[in-house]
Design a protein around this motif. Structure first.
Motif, PDB file in Angstrom:
ATOM      1  N   THR A 136     -18.132 -12.636  -3.160  1.00 60.61           N
ATOM      2  CA  THR A 136     -16.717 -12.776  -2.780  1.00 60.61           C
ATOM      3  C   THR A 136     -16.241 -14.213  -2.962  1.00 60.61           C
ATOM      4  O   THR A 136     -15.138 -14.570  -2.513  1.00 60.61           O
ATOM      5  N   LEU A 177      -9.079 -13.301   2.040  1.00 61.03           N
ATOM      6  CA  LEU A 177      -7.901 -12.896   1.285  1.00 61.03           C
ATOM      7  C   LEU A 177      -6.794 -13.935   1.331  1.00 61.03           C
ATOM      8  O   LEU A 177      -6.029 -14.078   0.378  1.00 61.03           O
ATOM      9  N   GLN A 184     -11.787   0.726   2.854  1.00 68.19           N
ATOM     10  CA  GLN A 184     -10.863  -0.370   2.634  1.00 68.19           C
ATOM     11  C   GLN A 184     -11.084  -1.463   3.667  1.00 68.19           C
ATOM     12  O   GLN A 184     -10.774  -1.301   4.842  1.00 68.19           O
ATOM     13  N   ARG A 212     -13.446  -7.188  -5.198  1.00 66.53           N
ATOM     14  CA  ARG A 212     -12.837  -6.641  -6.410  1.00 66.53           C
ATOM     15  C   ARG A 212     -11.982  -7.691  -7.118  1.00 66.53           C
ATOM     16  O   ARG A 212     -11.937  -7.727  -8.349  1.00 66.53           O
ATOM     17  N   GLU A 213     -11.308  -8.525  -6.376  1.00 69.07           N
ATOM     18  CA  GLU A 213     -10.481  -9.554  -6.991  1.00 69.07           C
ATOM     19  C   GLU A 213     -11.316 -10.602  -7.708  1.00 69.07           C
ATOM     20  O   GLU A 213     -10.992 -11.020  -8.815  1.00 69.07           O
ATOM     21  N   ASN A 222     -14.096  -5.852   0.792  1.00 65.81           N
ATOM     22  CA  ASN A 222     -14.081  -5.038  -0.422  1.00 65.81           C
ATOM     23  C   ASN A 222     -12.964  -5.493  -1.362  1.00 65.81           C
ATOM     24  O   ASN A 222     -13.160  -5.613  -2.575  1.00 65.81           O
ATOM     25  N   GLU A 223     -11.798  -5.788  -0.799  1.00 66.88           N
ATOM     26  CA  GLU A 223     -10.672  -6.215  -1.622  1.00 66.88           C
ATOM     27  C   GLU A 223     -10.948  -7.546  -2.296  1.00 66.88           C
ATOM     28  O   GLU A 223     -10.673  -7.740  -3.477  1.00 66.88           O
ATOM     29  N   ARG A 224     -11.520  -8.487  -1.545  1.00 68.89           N
ATOM     30  CA  ARG A 224     -11.834  -9.784  -2.123  1.00 68.89           C
ATOM     31  C   ARG A 224     -12.925  -9.664  -3.191  1.00 68.89           C
ATOM     32  O   ARG A 224     -12.847 -10.316  -4.242  1.00 68.89           O
ATOM     33  N   ALA A 268       0.818  -1.215   0.000  1.00 71.76           N
ATOM     34  CA  ALA A 268       0.000   0.000   0.000  1.00 71.76           C
ATOM     35  C   ALA A 268       0.849   1.262   0.000  1.00 71.76           C
ATOM     36  O   ALA A 268       0.461   2.288  -0.575  1.00 71.76           O
ATOM     37  N   ALA A 278     -11.141  -6.026   3.984  1.00 71.27           N
ATOM     38  CA  ALA A 278     -10.776  -7.268   3.301  1.00 71.27           C
ATOM     39  C   ALA A 278     -11.927  -7.742   2.422  1.00 71.27           C
ATOM     40  O   ALA A 278     -11.723  -8.298   1.341  1.00 71.27           O
TER      41      ALA A 278
END
Length: 573
Positions: A445, A450, A484, A492-493, A488-490, A228, A486
Motif C-alpha cells: 500500500t 487514502l 471494501q 488497488r490504487e 483494499n482501496e489503497r 459510490a 480503505a
C-alpha cells in the motif's frame, strides 16, 4: 459576390498588444457580426480604449470540420460551431460586448504571433474582469442538469439521502443528465485549467442556463462525497464519468493561484498530463500562465515535443531545486525519443503516482538528508543527459508478476506474499511475525492511507479483515477480491500495474512494471522517492519510482556515515 477573406493587422512585437473581439448587438437571429480592436494590456485605463470591461471565453473548439461563417470587420470568417453558438448566446441586444477568444483574436496561421500571444494568455485571463465558461449548447438534458446542480448548491442533500434519491427512477434520470453534463469534453481539455485558475470571477453557461462557478464546485464536491452511489448511475450513460473530479482539480489550482499567485511547474505538468489537447506541446505551454516569472520557457511551436518536454523537465527541476520530477517517468522504452529522465506528458500514467507534492512532507523523504547535486549535458545526438549524485542501495534479485487485473489478483498476491516470506525470513537479525506482516502490508500500500497520510497501525490492521482462514504462516494469505476497506482501496490504487520485488540484501519493494532482475534501487540526493535504475554501458536509465520498505525516511544516511554505502555520480540517458 463573396466577401474577401479576413486579413489580420499585425501586432507590435515584444509588447502586450492583443486583439479584442467586439461583438455587435442585434435584435434579430441574423449573421454574427464582430470586429477586432487592437489594445495594449498595459494601457487599458487609457481613454482611447473603447471599453472598460472585457471578458475572456473558456471553451472547447469542438469539431474542426464543421464551420460557421461570421462577419469580421465586414469580411467572411469561419469559426467552429461551438464558438458560433457561444457568440450567439453572448451578443447583446443593445451595446457592444468585448470578449477575448483565442480562435479569432490570434492569427492562428502566423506561428510567430501564435508564440507571442500564447505567452500572454496568462496575463489576458488574469486581467479579464470575468471568465465565461461555455459548456456548449443545450443537449442531453443539460437544462435539467444545470437546474439540479444549482439546487444542490443552494440547499444541499442530507447525508444518507443520496441512495434514496438515486433509487427513485425520476431522480435517477436527473442524475444521468448531470453525468452527461460532466461528460462534456470541456472538463478534459488542457487550456481550460489555466483559464479557470487565473480568473477574477467566473460564470458558467450551457445553452440558456447560467450558474456561478462556486455553485458548480459545491455540486462537484457533493458528487465526489457520494461517488459510490453516483458512479454506477453515471457509468450507465457514459464512458467518462469523472468530469466533476476535473472541476474540483481546477478549483484546487485556482486556490493555489489565489494563495501564492503561482503553482510549481512540476505540479501543473503532472496535472495536465492526463488532460486532452490537439497539440501535445500544449501540455507544457498550457501551464506557463500558472507558474510565475521564475520559470523561463519560451513558447516556440517550431520546436518538437522532445525538445519542449526536455526544456520543461529542466525548468521544473531548476525552479524547485529538486529531482522529484524524475519520479514521474514511466517511459523506459523511449519510443518517443525522450530521455528516460524526462516525463512523457503525452502518455497516460502507467501506474498511479506514488507521492503527490502536497503529501511529501507527511510521508518522509528517502533522500532528504542531503541537498541535490545535478547538472545537464547535451550529448552528441542532441539529447540531454542528467548527471546527478546518489546512492545505490541494493540490486533487485527477484521480481513477481505484475498486478493488472482482478482476474488474477489472488494468484498474483499469493506470489508476492511468497516472495516476501522468503526474503524477510532470511534476514538477520530475524523479524517477528508481526514485523513481517507489517512490512509486507505497508509495502503493497506504499505505506499511505487514502487521505495522503502515513499509514497508521489501525489502517494496516484492516488487512486482517481479508485474511484467509486456516493459515499459520507468518504472513497469512489475504483475499482482496472481496470486502471494501480503505486498505483494499489503497492497495488497488498503488499496486495496479506494478510489481513486487526483493533485493539481494533483503529489502522488499513495490516497483514499476518494467523492473527486472539486476536493476538497481537507488536514491538521488534530495529526492523524496527511491528510483529503479538500469545500468546500460556507461550510463543509467530511469525505470521508474519505487516504494522500498526501510529506506523511505532517510535511513541510508547512517549507512553513508558508517561507510557501507558510498555516494556516486549517475549519468542518466
Amino acid at each position: 459576390m463573396a466577401a474577401a477573406p479576413y486579413k489580420y493587422k499585425r501586432l507590435k512585437s515584444n509588447s502586450h498588444e492583443i486583439r479584442m473581439l467586439r461583438i455587435h448587438p442585434t435584435w434579430r437571429p441574423s449573421t454574427i457580426k464582430c470586429s477586432l480592436v487592437i489594445v495594449n494590456l498595459d494601457d487599458l485605463d487609457n481613454e482611447a480604449v473603447p471599453f472598460r470591461f472585457y471578458e475572456a471565453l473558456s471553451y472547447t473548439w469542438g469539431d474542426p470540420t464543421g464551420k460557421v461563417t461570421i462577419k469580421l470587420d465586414g469580411c467572411s470568417f469561419e469559426v467552429a460551431h461551438n464558438l458560433a453558438a457561444a457568440l450567439r448566446r453572448l451578443r447583446a441586444k443593445r451595446g457592444y460586448r468585448y470578449l477575448w477568444v483565442d480562435a479569432v483574436c490570434i492569427n492562428q496561421a502566423d506561428e510567430q504571433e501564435r508564440n507571442s500571444q500564447v505567452a500572454l494568455m496568462g496575463l489576458i485571463y488574469r486581467t479579464a474582469e470575468q471568465v465565461i465558461i461555455w459548456l456548449g449548447r443545450e443537449a442531453d438534458g443539460s437544462k435539467a442538469a444545470m437546474k439540479l446542480i444549482d439546487k444542490i448548491s443552494d440547499i444541499g442533500v442530507e447525508e444518507g439521502d443520496m441512495a434514496a434519491l438515486l433509487a427513485n427512477e425520476t431522480h435517477r434520470a436527473r442524475w444521468q443528465n448531470v453525468a452527461r453534463l460532466f461528460d462534456r469534453s470541456y472538463w478534459r481539455r488542457v487550456w481550460v485549467r489555466q483559464e479557470v485558475a487565473l480568473a477574477k470571477g467566473i460564470v458558467v453557461l450551457c445553452g440558456d442556463q447560467m450558474m456561478s462557478w462556486d455553485a458548480l464546485i459545491e455540486a462537484a464536491i457533493f458528487l465526489n462525497e457520494n461517488t459510490a452511489d453516483f458512479e454506477p448511475i453515471a457509468a450507465e450513460m457514459t464512458r467518462y464519468t469523472s468530469g466533476y473530479h476535473d472541476a474540483i482539480g481546477m478549483d484546487i489550482l485556482r486556490e493555489m493561484v489565489l494563495k501564492d499567485n503561482q503553482v510549481p511547474l512540476e505540479d501543473v505538468m503532472l496535472h495536465l498530463r492526463q488532460c486532452e489537447c490537439t497539440d501535445q506541446r500544449d501540455k507544457v505551454y498550457g501551464a506557463l500562465g500558472l507558474v510565475g516569472p521564475g520559470v523561463n520557457i519560451a513558447v516556440d511551436y517550431g520546436l518538437d515535443k522532445v525538445a519542449i518536454y526536455t526544456d520543461a523537465a529542466i525548468a521544473a527541476i531548476n525552479s524547485t531545486n529538486s529531482l522529484n520530477t524524475v519520479c514521474a517517468c514511466q517511459n523506459l522504452n523511449r519510443g518517443t525519443g525522450l530521455p528516460s529522465w524526462v516525463p512523457d506528458l503525452e502518455a497516460d500514467w502507467t501506474a498511479r503516482k506514488l507521492r503527490r507534492t502536497e503529501n511529501l512532507d507527511t510521508l518522509g523523504s528517502a533522500g532528504g538528508f542531503a541537498k541535490p547535486i545535478y547538472s545537464f549535458r547535451r550529448r552528441e545526438d542532441g539529447l540531454f543527459s542528467l548527471k546527478a549524485r546518489g546512492v545505490v542501495v541494493d540490486t533487485i534479485s527477484e521480481v513477481c508478476a505484475e498486478f493488472d487485473s482482478d482476474e488474477t489478483l489472488f494468484e498474483v498476491l499469493e506470489e508476492w506474499r511468497a516472495l516476501a516470506v522468503k526474503a524477510l525470513s532470511a534476514l538477520h537479525p530475524s523479524l517477528s511475525d508481526d514485523e513481517m506482516r507489517s512490512c509486507f502490508w505497508r509495502t503493497i500500500t506504499a505505506n499511505e492511507e487514502l487521505r495522503g497520510l502515513a499509514a497508521s497501525e489501525g489502517f494496516i490492521a484492516q488487512a486482517l479483515e481479508h485474511v484467509v482462514e486456516g493459515s499459520s504462516d507468518a504472513i497469512p494469505p489475504i483475499d482482496l477480491r472481496y470486502g471494501q476497506t480503505a486498505f483494499n482501496e489503497r492497495f488497488r490504487e498503488d499496486a495496479t500495474n506494478r510489481r513486487f520485488y526483493a533485493t539481494r540484501n533483503g529489502y522488499v519493494g513495490l516497483g514499476p512494471s518494467d523492473a527486472k532482475n539486476g536493476d538497481l534501487v537507488a536514491i538521488l540526493l534530495g529526492n523524496a522517492l527511491p528510483l529503479v535504475l538500469r545500468e546500460e554501458d556507461d550510463h543509467h536509465l530511469v525505470v521508474g519510482e519505487t516504494y522500498t520498505h526501510g529506506i523511505m525516511n532517510g535511513e541510508i544516511a547512517l549507512d553513508l556515515d558508517e561507510g557501507s554505502l558510498h555516494i556516486k555520480e549517475f549519468e542518466i540517458y
